[in-house]
Design a protein around this motif. Structure first.
Motif, PDB file in Angstrom:
ATOM      1  N   ALA A  31      23.891  87.207  66.717  1.00 20.90           N
ATOM      2  CA  ALA A  31      22.769  86.318  67.024  1.00 20.90           C
ATOM      3  C   ALA A  31      21.610  86.495  66.057  1.00 20.90           C
ATOM      4  CB  ALA A  31      22.306  86.543  68.460  1.00 20.90           C
ATOM      5  N   SER A  32      21.371  87.709  65.599  1.00 21.99           N
ATOM      6  CA  SER A  32      20.230  87.931  64.704  1.00 21.99           C
ATOM      7  C   SER A  32      20.444  87.246  63.354  1.00 21.99           C
ATOM      8  CB  SER A  32      19.955  89.421  64.512  1.00 21.99           C
ATOM      9  OG  SER A  32      21.055  90.058  63.915  1.00 21.99           O
ATOM     10  N   ILE A  33      21.685  87.168  62.892  1.00 20.94           N
ATOM     11  CA  ILE A  33      21.960  86.450  61.640  1.00 20.94           C
ATOM     12  C   ILE A  33      21.690  84.960  61.822  1.00 20.94           C
ATOM     13  CG2 ILE A  33      23.795  85.711  60.057  1.00 20.94           C
ATOM     14  CD1 ILE A  33      24.944  88.527  60.257  1.00 20.94           C
ATOM     15  N   TRP A  34      22.141  84.418  62.936  1.00 21.20           N
ATOM     16  CA  TRP A  34      21.871  83.005  63.194  1.00 21.20           C
ATOM     17  C   TRP A  34      20.367  82.751  63.226  1.00 21.20           C
ATOM     18  CZ3 TRP A  34      25.198  79.979  67.238  1.00 21.20           C
ATOM     19  CH2 TRP A  34      26.491  79.804  66.739  1.00 21.20           C
ATOM     20  N   LEU A  35      19.619  83.580  63.933  1.00 18.95           N
ATOM     21  CA  LEU A  35      18.167  83.390  64.014  1.00 18.95           C
ATOM     22  C   LEU A  35      17.528  83.394  62.629  1.00 18.95           C
ATOM     23  CD1 LEU A  35      17.216  85.610  67.076  1.00 18.95           C
ATOM     24  CD2 LEU A  35      16.993  83.125  66.896  1.00 18.95           C
ATOM     25  N   THR A  36      17.925  84.354  61.817  1.00 21.96           N
ATOM     26  CA  THR A  36      17.379  84.445  60.461  1.00 21.96           C
ATOM     27  C   THR A  36      17.704  83.190  59.667  1.00 21.96           C
ATOM     28  OG1 THR A  36      17.581  86.840  60.523  1.00 21.96           O
ATOM     29  CG2 THR A  36      17.365  85.827  58.354  1.00 21.96           C
ATOM     30  N   ARG A  51       9.552  75.164  61.212  1.00 23.61           N
ATOM     31  CA  ARG A  51       9.396  74.062  62.157  1.00 23.61           C
ATOM     32  C   ARG A  51       9.435  74.596  63.579  1.00 23.61           C
ATOM     33  NH1 ARG A  51      13.244  69.986  58.922  1.00 23.61           N
ATOM     34  NH2 ARG A  51      11.640  69.141  57.569  1.00 23.61           N
ATOM     35  N   PRO A  52       8.675  73.970  64.474  1.00 27.19           N
ATOM     36  CA  PRO A  52       8.663  74.425  65.874  1.00 27.19           C
ATOM     37  C   PRO A  52      10.072  74.383  66.468  1.00 27.19           C
ATOM     38  CG  PRO A  52       6.940  72.795  65.494  1.00 27.19           C
ATOM     39  CD  PRO A  52       7.787  72.840  64.254  1.00 27.19           C
ATOM     40  N   ASN A  53      10.410  75.416  67.188  1.00 24.37           N
ATOM     41  CA  ASN A  53      11.691  75.523  67.899  1.00 24.37           C
ATOM     42  C   ASN A  53      12.913  75.493  66.990  1.00 24.37           C
ATOM     43  OD1 ASN A  53      10.312  75.591  70.411  1.00 24.37           O
ATOM     44  ND2 ASN A  53      10.115  73.372  70.316  1.00 24.37           N
ATOM     45  N   ALA A  54      12.767  75.868  65.740  1.00 29.07           N
ATOM     46  CA  ALA A  54      13.897  75.855  64.803  1.00 29.07           C
ATOM     47  C   ALA A  54      15.054  76.699  65.325  1.00 29.07           C
ATOM     48  CB  ALA A  54      13.449  76.374  63.438  1.00 29.07           C
ATOM     49  N   HIS A  55      14.737  77.836  65.904  1.00 28.52           N
ATOM     50  CA  HIS A  55      15.779  78.721  66.411  1.00 28.52           C
ATOM     51  C   HIS A  55      16.527  78.106  67.593  1.00 28.52           C
ATOM     52  CE1 HIS A  55      12.140  79.422  68.653  1.00 28.52           C
ATOM     53  NE2 HIS A  55      12.778  80.148  69.548  1.00 28.52           N
TER      54      HIS A  55
END
Length: 109
Positions: A31-36, A51-55
């Motif tokens: 999950a941390s890779i996806w977030l990055t 951008r807002p809410n990109a994650h």
């Protein structure tokens, strides 16, 4: 940070596969890779701000695609950041700050 040399080690056996071949299987996702990835990729082109809410948008899109293909995602969230990684992040920040300072000095000349 990852494991140094991991990709070179896996290169002889690694191969690309189609998402369709993963239908009915479980897939572990860091999950941390996806977030990055989402925070780096989803920036406003004019301001460079995330951008807002990109994650949230990124996770939703990828999860929908996996579910569409019958893949069951299992998200892995690592615990606290290990000390060795914290040191590496601090060193990277120092190098980046020095480079930024150096470039600023060149711009002022």
């Amino acid at each position: 940070m990852g494991v140094k040399g991991l990709w070179q080690l896996l290169l002889p056996t690694g191969r690309r596969i189609s998402i369709e071949t993963l239908g009915g299987k479980r897939l572990a996702i860091d999950a941390s890779i996806w977030l990055t990835q989402f925070l780096k990729a989803n920036r406003d082109p004019e301001t460079g701000q995330v951008r807002p809410n990109a994650h949230i948008i990124g996770f939703l899109r990828r999860i929908c695609k996996l579910l569409f293909h019958g893949v069951r995602p299992i998200f892995v969230f690592d615990g606290a950041t290990p000390e060795i990684k914290l040191r590496e992040v601090r060193e990277r920040r120092k190098r980046r700050d020095r480079l930024h300072t150096f470039k600023s000095e060149d711009d002022n000349e």
